[in-house]
Design an enzyme around this catalytic site. Structure first.
Site, PDB file in Angstrom:
ATOM      1  N   TYR A  56       0.855  -1.183   0.000  1.00 32.36           N
ATOM      2  CA  TYR A  56       0.000   0.000   0.000  1.00 32.36           C
ATOM      3  C   TYR A  56       0.892   1.234   0.000  1.00 32.36           C
ATOM      4  O   TYR A  56       1.595   1.502   0.961  1.00 32.36           O
ATOM      5  CB  TYR A  56      -0.919   0.041   1.219  1.00 32.36           C
ATOM      6  CG  TYR A  56      -1.866  -1.137   1.362  1.00 32.36           C
ATOM      7  CD1 TYR A  56      -2.223  -1.924   0.272  1.00 32.36           C
ATOM      8  CD2 TYR A  56      -2.399  -1.458   2.597  1.00 32.36           C
ATOM      9  CE1 TYR A  56      -3.079  -3.003   0.418  1.00 32.36           C
ATOM     10  CE2 TYR A  56      -3.274  -2.532   2.760  1.00 32.36           C
ATOM     11  CZ  TYR A  56      -3.600  -3.303   1.667  1.00 32.36           C
ATOM     12  OH  TYR A  56      -4.453  -4.371   1.823  1.00 32.36           O
ATOM     13  N   SER A 203     -13.076  -5.290   2.225  1.00 33.14           N
ATOM     14  CA  SER A 203     -14.099  -4.633   1.389  1.00 33.14           C
ATOM     15  C   SER A 203     -15.511  -5.072   1.780  1.00 33.14           C
ATOM     16  O   SER A 203     -16.326  -5.421   0.910  1.00 33.14           O
ATOM     17  CB  SER A 203     -13.861  -4.922  -0.101  1.00 33.14           C
ATOM     18  OG  SER A 203     -12.669  -4.321  -0.547  1.00 33.14           O
ATOM     19  N   PRO A 204     -15.848  -5.065   3.080  1.00 27.55           N
ATOM     20  CA  PRO A 204     -17.191  -5.492   3.489  1.00 27.55           C
ATOM     21  C   PRO A 204     -18.281  -4.526   3.045  1.00 27.55           C
ATOM     22  O   PRO A 204     -19.460  -4.869   3.096  1.00 27.55           O
ATOM     23  CB  PRO A 204     -17.095  -5.545   5.020  1.00 27.55           C
ATOM     24  CG  PRO A 204     -16.046  -4.544   5.360  1.00 27.55           C
ATOM     25  CD  PRO A 204     -15.028  -4.669   4.262  1.00 27.55           C
ATOM     26  N   LEU A 205     -17.871  -3.344   2.562  1.00 27.63           N
ATOM     27  CA  LEU A 205     -18.840  -2.382   2.026  1.00 27.63           C
ATOM     28  C   LEU A 205     -18.748  -2.293   0.506  1.00 27.63           C
ATOM     29  O   LEU A 205     -19.131  -1.281  -0.090  1.00 27.63           O
ATOM     30  CB  LEU A 205     -18.626  -1.003   2.663  1.00 27.63           C
ATOM     31  CG  LEU A 205     -18.837  -0.957   4.181  1.00 27.63           C
ATOM     32  CD1 LEU A 205     -18.579   0.445   4.718  1.00 27.63           C
ATOM     33  CD2 LEU A 205     -20.241  -1.415   4.544  1.00 27.63           C
ATOM     34  N   ARG A 207     -16.198  -1.958  -1.563  1.00 30.10           N
ATOM     35  CA  ARG A 207     -15.333  -0.847  -1.993  1.00 30.10           C
ATOM     36  C   ARG A 207     -16.072   0.489  -1.943  1.00 30.10           C
ATOM     37  O   ARG A 207     -15.877   1.364  -2.778  1.00 30.10           O
ATOM     38  CB  ARG A 207     -14.767  -1.119  -3.388  1.00 30.10           C
ATOM     39  CG  ARG A 207     -14.093  -2.467  -3.483  1.00 30.10           C
ATOM     40  CD  ARG A 207     -13.379  -2.698  -4.785  1.00 30.10           C
ATOM     41  NE  ARG A 207     -13.059  -4.105  -4.945  1.00 30.10           N
ATOM     42  CZ  ARG A 207     -12.067  -4.732  -4.338  1.00 30.10           C
ATOM     43  NH1 ARG A 207     -11.277  -4.051  -3.551  1.00 30.10           N
ATOM     44  NH2 ARG A 207     -11.853  -6.017  -4.524  1.00 30.10           N
ATOM     45  N   GLY A 208     -16.944   0.602  -0.963  1.00 29.37           N
ATOM     46  CA  GLY A 208     -17.679   1.847  -0.757  1.00 29.37           C
ATOM     47  C   GLY A 208     -19.030   1.888  -1.429  1.00 29.37           C
ATOM     48  O   GLY A 208     -19.861   2.740  -1.112  1.00 29.37           O
TER      49      GLY A 208
END
Length: 326
Positions: A56, A203-205, A207-208
């Site tokens: 990252y 990424s539980p959302l 990726r937004g």
């Protein structure tokens, strides 16, 4: 904040973690001051599980996290990853799981983070050129040397998990999981539960997307990774937006935000799951933390299942899926 165990080796973390990737790259403009404030606020709210990786930035996210926790190391369960090789110009060079690279990557991460031990060290992607036994064997040596406490894998297939587990106990698998990425339910989750390995959904959302705040591809900055993601393009975007609207309707009925409903759903899937929603802003962090207080009744879970069954999302998770689940 409640806690959950990952694996059977003694790793215990807050039931919600914080993904730090977007603080340095991939999701538009960054702000180090706000990012550090977000990490500090997470610790105040009871989140102790921070997730970063050497790639990252590359490299700069570990430095940022290290700076943020320098005077509060004892409050943090620190997870980082190695294995995805990048160049200084932010290009991708491939995957490396060789024992030599395991050792050199760990030393470099320890230095950037400014710590003496990494709590959870993941192989970020499985290297098809190196037997998993060799990679995990080198990771096990890091545990024996006191440089790593627990080890994990990311985006590994069931058979890979079984082979790795024979070499050294695996405490956690990190893979994508959300209302629009449910393929792990088929084989991977049952394998983890059979082997006693914890699961860390990234990424539980979506990726937004499941936050409900994205309404157009134009919402993304020019350098935002999501502009190249299949699910955020063309007809896929339109179809997936319809899915998000259904989530929003249920969330409104519940009196919560779409993102909170999506996180509450993940948390309800088992005590062996610890999602790590990423954010670089305090306001979104606080919104995410509030999801831990939401209780979903069986009929509400059924309603969510009805609108977001497996395979509901349109498009692949990545443009190139060859590097995941192997």
């Amino acid at each position: 904040m409640k806690v959950r165990a990952l694996g059977n080796q003694g790793l215990v973390v807050s039931e919600l973690g914080l993904g730090c990737m977007g603080m340095s790259e991939f999701y538009g403009a960054t702000d180090e001051t706000e990012s550090i404030a977000t990490i500090h606020r997470a610790l105040e709210l009871g989140i102790n599980f921070l997730d970063t990786a050497d790639m990252y930035g590359p490299y700069t996210n570990e430095q940022l996290v290290g700076k943020a926790i320098r005077d509060r190391r004892d409050k943090v369960v620190l997870a980082t990853k190695f294995g995805i090789v990048r160049s200084e110009d932010r290009g991708f060079r491939g995957v490396n799981g060789s024992p030599e690279y395991v050792r050199s990557s760990c030393e470099a991460s320890l230095e950037r983070l400014g710590v003496e031990v990494i709590d959870l060290y993941y192989l970020h992607r499985v290297d098809p050129k190196v037997p998993i036994e060799e990679t995990v064997g080198a990771m096990a040596e890091l545990v024996q040397a006191g440089k790593v406490r627990f080890i994990g894998l990311s985006e590994a297939a069931p058979q890979t998990l079984r082979r790795a587990q024979r070499v050294h106990p695996i405490s956690a698998l990190q893979s994508e999981y959300s209302l629009w990425s449910r393929d792990v339910e088929d084989e991977i989750l049952p394998t983890l539960r059979e082997l006693g390995i914890g699961f860390v959904p990234y990424s539980p959302l979506g990726r937004g997307f499941l936050s409900g705040s994205i309404t157009s591809p134009d919402d993304f900055a020019p350098d935002d990774y999501r502009r190249q993601s299949p699910r955020f393009q063309g007809e896929n975007f339109t179809k997936n937006l319809q899915l998000v609207e259904k989530v929003r309707e249920l969330a409104t009925q519940k009196g919560v935000q779409p993102s909170q409903l999506a996180l509450a759903w993940i948390l309800a899937q088992g005590e062996d799951l610890v999602p790590i929603p990423g954010t670089k802003r305090v306001a979104y962090l606080e919104e995410n933390v509030a999801a831990t207080e939401i209780v979903l009744a069986p009929e509400e879970l059924a309603s969510i299942e009805a609108i977001a069954p497996r395979g509901a999302a349109s498009g692949q998770r990545y443009a190139d899926m060859s590097g995941v689940n192997r």
